[in-house]
Design an enzyme around this catalytic site. Structure first.
Site, short mmCIF file in Angstrom:
data_model
loop_
_atom_site.label_atom_id
_atom_site.label_comp_id
_atom_site.label_asym_id
_atom_site.label_seq_id
_atom_site.Cartn_x
_atom_site.Cartn_y
_atom_site.Cartn_z
N TRP A 219 -20.07 14.70 10.25
CA TRP A 219 -19.02 14.69 9.23
C TRP A 219 -19.06 15.97 8.41
CZ3 TRP A 219 -15.92 10.89 10.21
CH2 TRP A 219 -16.39 9.63 10.59
N LYS B 68 -14.51 15.81 11.69
CA LYS B 68 -15.78 15.59 12.37
C LYS B 68 -16.03 16.79 13.26
CE LYS B 68 -18.21 11.50 13.78
NZ LYS B 68 -18.18 10.27 14.57
N GLU C 163 -5.87 -2.81 -1.68
CA GLU C 163 -6.44 -4.01 -1.05
C GLU C 163 -7.58 -4.62 -1.86
OE1 GLU C 163 -5.66 -1.23 0.45
OE2 GLU C 163 -4.95 -1.53 2.50
N THR D 144 0.85 -1.20 0.00
CA THR D 144 0.00 0.00 0.00
C THR D 144 0.88 1.25 0.00
OG1 THR D 144 -0.13 -0.03 2.39
CG2 THR D 144 -1.95 -1.05 1.21
P1 AMP Z 1 -4.52 3.21 -2.61
O1 AMP Z 1 -4.54 1.91 -1.92
O2 AMP Z 1 -3.22 3.94 -2.48
O3 AMP Z 1 -4.98 3.08 -4.02
O4 AMP Z 1 -5.54 4.16 -1.88
C1 AMP Z 1 -6.89 3.83 -1.80
C2 AMP Z 1 -7.63 5.00 -1.25
O5 AMP Z 1 -7.59 6.08 -2.18
C3 AMP Z 1 -9.08 4.74 -1.01
O6 AMP Z 1 -9.31 4.10 0.22
C4 AMP Z 1 -9.64 6.15 -1.03
O7 AMP Z 1 -9.41 6.80 0.20
C5 AMP Z 1 -8.79 6.82 -2.08
N1 AMP Z 1 -9.48 6.80 -3.36
C6 AMP Z 1 -9.33 5.95 -4.39
N2 AMP Z 1 -10.13 6.29 -5.40
C7 AMP Z 1 -10.82 7.38 -5.00
C8 AMP Z 1 -11.82 8.21 -5.59
N3 AMP Z 1 -12.26 8.00 -6.82
N4 AMP Z 1 -12.31 9.22 -4.86
C9 AMP Z 1 -11.88 9.47 -3.60
N5 AMP Z 1 -10.94 8.73 -3.00
C10 AMP Z 1 -10.41 7.71 -3.69
#
Ligand code: AMP
Length: 542
Positions: free
Chosen positions: A444, A439, A331, A186
């Site tokens: 929220w 928050k 994930e 990640t």
């Molecule tokens: P990663 O594992 O680095 O791809 O991060 C995943 C996280 O990116 C998700 O849990 C979201 O918080 C954020 N994320 C991914 N796609 C979007 C989206 N289209 N809009 C807002 N947040 C997103």
């Protein structure tokens, strides 16, 4: 009673075999780090992948061995995708944008045995090589003519020498489809990097889903240009999906600036691309600055962070390009949802349609999602109520790599750390992150909405909204703004700009202007850093 259908495991090698047999003449084009454009066909890629599979054997890569890559999007990386997983070994794509300390930590944690790298990353590798405990061989992904004259790296082999020295006769082994195929850590926006180990089965099911018309909508008539890196969740599956459908593939290599991308899109007639909003910001700025047009691009997948409505409008209204705004995580392989329209949206005007498309969308079959309160109870799909977004499905993580003790799952669902609402039509909208959340008075506040409004102001380049401690409301929003070069806006003007666009109580309490908003390795704003920086910022008392 048992079914009477053939029992064929879902394996990554079957994608390669299919692409070779049925789309053998389809082109794969790459901008190389050596500086030129390389072209060949799927059948050449398949033959070289078999040579590479034999070569991996000569480097003692066995089923289960972890093979690392530190590479841009290109044809050699694609060959590794197929050769490593195809032999039963595990492809570990390292993110070169990480800090070298983190890279060393990850390579050691994963126990990478062989490390393939693009020449760009030689200096990084030289700096961490003494700390790498398990790597026995480094392979420079280039030809003999471009091999570095000298290096402090031990045991460096030339990629093209390896391929040349091995026969292209190789039978892809057949094994259990639940075998691990690739590994990705990640991005580390929050906490330590954690490994996500994908299986052949999860990868193939994700590939089928991703190709569907309401998702990437790919076919043999498409030209796919993955801007999203192959080191970031397998380029959202595009190398596999393109191979499944026989689409032409175009790899941009290291040149990800607006001008280089635009020229490649046009020269290779790309019809589909995917990437994070920050990349598109640069591309759109280049196109708009020079009065250019896209002549071939039909669809763009945007995700990784929220697609700002202004960007959505720019693609759709300004260029007639269909935006597929999607949501996913490392994930979750990553694709889970996308904001493509339904039949009933046909009658709407473009503004209303863009409102739907700005959401993170509805789920892809195979994945299910819901929102829950802090006690785990389901919340209504009314488009208003926000709750913790949880997901499940055959391409969603069960446990992190090498962490057999603690399952992150809650009642069989994976808690995403995102906060979302879901409307009655099933369109999910991220309103915030519980890992990065505001928050106020128990309610929220959608930091993403606040950022989107700020980013639609003509002087604002980038805006991040963070919660800062407040004696009465617990937290209140602070807007951190990076202005466009040569442009300015005052705090009061920007706050007045919110009037009528959001609930009044959501209006940020203050604005601070910074030279640069820090970005993480995948182009996301590092709000954790901003939160640390402005933790003791004194909000004005009104
Ligand atoms: P990663 O594992 O680095 O791809 O991060 C995943 C996280 O990116 C998700 O849990 C979201 O918080 C954020 N994320 C991914 N796609 C979007 C989206 N289209 N809009 C807002 N947040 C997103």
């Amino acid at each position: 009673m048992q079914g009477l259908m053939m029992d064929q495991p879902l394996l990554v090698s079957s994608l390669l075999r299919h692409a070779e047999r049925h789309h053998g003449s389809q082109e794969i084009v790459s901008r190389r780090v050596e500086g030129d454009i390389h072209r060949y066909a799927y059948r050449d890629m398949a033959a070289r992948s078999r040579c590479l599979a034999n070569a991996l054997g000569s480097l003692n890569v066995a089923p289960g061995t972890v093979v690392g890559t530190l590479a841009w999007n290109g044809y050699r990386h694609l060959e590794l995708y197929f050769a490593v997983s195809g032999t039963g070994a595990v492809l570990h794509t390292l993110n070169p944008r990480l800090h070298p300390d983190q890279l060393a930590w990850i390579a050691n944690h994963a126990e990478d045995q062989v490390l393939f790298f693009d020449l760009t990353f030689l200096p990084i590798l030289e700096s961490i090589a003494p700390r790498l405990k398990t790597v026995t061989t480094f392979v420079a992904m280039t030809d003999r003519a471009h091999m570095p004259a000298s290096t402090t790296l031990p045991n460096v082999v030339c990629y093209e020498d390896l391929v040349d020295a091995h026969d292209d006769r190789y039978e892809w082994p057949v094994f259990d489809e639940n075998t691990a195929s690739s590994l990705c850590y990640t991005s580390g926006t929050t906490g330590d990097p954690k490994g996500v180990l994908y299986s052949h089965r999860s990868t193939l099911l994700h590939t089928y889903g991703a190709a569907l018309p309401d998702f990437h909508n790919l076919s043999a008539r498409d030209v796919v240009l993955p801007v999203v890196p192959m080191f970031h969740v397998n380029a959202w599956g595009l190398p596999y999906t393109a191979s499944m459908v026989g689409a032409k593939l175009v790899f941009p290599g290291a040149a990800l600036d607006g001008k280089s991308l635009y020229e490649l899109f046009e020269a290779e007639r790309a019809t589909f691309t995917c990437g994070v909003p920050t990349v598109w910001q640069a591309l759109l700025a280049h196109v708009e600055q020079h009065g250019l047009k896209f002549h071939h691009l039909k669809r763009v997948g945007i995700g990784g962070s929220a697609c700002p409505p202004a960007m959505l409008a720019s693609f759709e209204r300004g260029h007639g390009i269909d935006v597929m705004h999607g949501w996913g995580m490392t994930e979750t392989s990553p694709l889970c949802s996308a904001s493509t329209l339904k039949l009933q949206h046909d009658g709407m005007d473009l503004d209303q349609q863009l409102h739907v498309k700005a959401k993170q969308g509805r789920v892809l079959f195979g994945v299910d999602m819901k929102i829950t309160d802090d006690a785990g109870a389901d919340l209504p799909w009314d488009g208003q109520t926000s709750g913790n977004l949880v997901v499940r499905g055959p391409w969603v993580l069960n446990r992190y790599f090498k962490n057999t003790e603690n399952s992150p799952l809650q009642d069989g669902w994976f808690p995403t750390g995102d906060v979302a609402s879901i409307d009655p039509e099933g369109y999910m909208q991220i309103t915030d992150r519980s890992k990065d959340v505001i928050k106020s008075g128990g309610e929220w506040i959608g930091s993403i909405d606040l950022e989107n409004v700020a980013m639609s102001h003509p002087a604002v380049d980038m805006a991040a909204c963070i919660g800062v401690p407040h004696p009465k409301w617990d937290e209140r929003p602070l807007l951190v703004v990076q202005c466009k070069p040569g442009k300015a806006v005052s705090r009061d003007e920007l706050l007045a700009f919110y009037a009528g666009k959001i609930a009044k109580w959501w209006t940020p309490d203050d604005v601070v202007f910074v030279e640069r908003i820090p970005l993480g390795t995948t182009g996301k704003m590092l709000k954790s850093q901003l939160r640390d920086q402005f933790r003791s910022h004194r909000l004005p008392t009104v």
